[in-house]
Write an enzyme that holds these catalytic residues in place. Structure first.
Site, PDB file in Angstrom:
ATOM      1  N   ASP A  13      -4.315   1.967  -6.760  1.00  0.00           N
ATOM      2  CA  ASP A  13      -4.455   3.493  -6.490  1.00  0.00           C
ATOM      3  C   ASP A  13      -3.872   4.265  -7.472  1.00  0.00           C
ATOM      4  OD1 ASP A  13      -6.287   2.144  -4.960  1.00  0.00           O
ATOM      5  OD2 ASP A  13      -5.571   3.150  -3.097  1.00  0.00           O
ATOM      6  N   LYS A 111     -12.233   0.341  -3.231  1.00  0.00           N
ATOM      7  CA  LYS A 111     -11.941   0.114  -1.884  1.00  0.00           C
ATOM      8  C   LYS A 111     -12.218   1.324  -1.051  1.00  0.00           C
ATOM      9  CE  LYS A 111      -7.180   0.373  -2.175  1.00  0.00           C
ATOM     10  NZ  LYS A 111      -7.346   1.441  -1.319  1.00  0.00           N
ATOM     11  N   CYS A 156      -1.552   1.500   1.115  1.00  0.00           N
ATOM     12  CA  CYS A 156      -2.447   0.633   0.189  1.00  0.00           C
ATOM     13  C   CYS A 156      -1.477  -0.613  -0.181  1.00  0.00           C
ATOM     14  CB  CYS A 156      -3.264   1.267  -0.702  1.00  0.00           C
ATOM     15  SG  CYS A 156      -4.664   2.128   0.287  1.00  0.00           S
TER      16      CYS A 156
HETATM   17  C1  VGL Z   1      -4.089   5.598   0.660  1.00  0.00           C
HETATM   18  C2  VGL Z   1      -4.281   6.933   2.621  1.00  0.00           C
HETATM   19  C3  VGL Z   1      -5.669   6.954   2.602  1.00  0.00           C
HETATM   20  C4  VGL Z   1      -3.285   4.753  -0.184  1.00  0.00           C
HETATM   21  C5  VGL Z   1      -5.588   5.508   0.428  1.00  0.00           C
HETATM   22  O1  VGL Z   1      -3.715   4.455  -1.424  1.00  0.00           O
HETATM   23  O2  VGL Z   1      -2.327   4.324   0.102  1.00  0.00           O
HETATM   24  N1  VGL Z   1      -3.590   6.029   1.638  1.00  0.00           N
HETATM   25  N2  VGL Z   1      -6.275   6.154   1.600  1.00  0.00           N
END
Ligand code: VGL
Ligand code: ZN
Length: 211
Positions: A13, A111, A156
């Protein structure tokens, strides 16, 4: 005789919305970019990335429910922290952050694509109902050792690492190439301890000299 490990670097991410200026900015999130870029030049056998990739009106967005960021609701029987709207499919915020060589990434796994359930782990949604395809991909390539970097350490990255350990991969967290959200100040440290307790190896990017 010990077999040579087959290694995978998994970049979690590293998207615009998670770096400063983004909708769900992780403090110092951009600081990992040069480290990730350097790691990508090492001879990992497999190099993949994940993208948080939500439909608009996703169930993890405070706005969807008319509630406030940080509120907790029950979504399909699972506790869900509500976040600002982030990483909407196709938006600029969902693009990879700039400054690292994304051309070296051979495959991207998405995801959080289902409206009614979130997915912190890069392997499964939060209900462990659906797989993202990452495990299957790694197994096909006979990967034994996974190295995780990215955002955010306390969400994540953490859930991906815990799943990687459960799935039997020899799992490394490259600590200086991750940053956490820290809704509570100690969240990142606590997450690292949980990952360690689950069997993950906590390493620094400097430690990775041979693969
Ligand atoms: C994430 C909160 C919401 C992350 C993704 O990538 O850690 N955190 N969506
Ligand atoms: Zn998300």
């Amino acid at each position: 005789m010990t077999r040579k490990p087959v290694t995978a670097l998994i970049v979690v991410d590293l998207q615009n919305d998670f770096v400063p200026g983004g909708a769900l900015a992780v403090n110092e999130g951009h600081r990992i970019i040069p480290l990730v870029d350097e790691l990508l030049s090492l001879p990992f056998d497999v190099k993949v990335a994940t993208k948080d990739w939500h439909p608009k009106n996703h169930g993890s967005f405070a706005q969807t429910h008319g509630k406030r960021t940080g509120d907790v609701i029950i979504l399909q029987g699972i506790e869900q922290i509500l976040w600002p709207t982030h990483c909407v499919q196709g938006s600029l915020g969902a693009d990879f952050a700039s400054g690292w060589n994304t051309n070296k990434i051979e495959k991207v796994f998405h995801k959080g694509t289902e409206t009614h359930i979130d997915s912190y782990s890069t392997f499964f949604d939060n209900g462990h109902l659906h797989a993202t395809g990452l495990e299957e991909y790694l197994r096909k390539k006979s990967v034994t050792d996974v190295y995780l970097v990215g955002l955010a350490t306390d969400y994540c990255v953490k859930y991906s690492v815990l799943d990687a350990c459960k799935l039997g991969f020899n799992t490394y967290v490259i600590v200086d190439a991750c940053r956490g959200v820290n809704l509570k100040p100690q969240d990142t440290e606590q997450a690292l301890q949980e990952m360690k307790a689950a069997g993950a190896h906590l390493v620094m990017s400097n430690d990775i000299t041979e693969l």
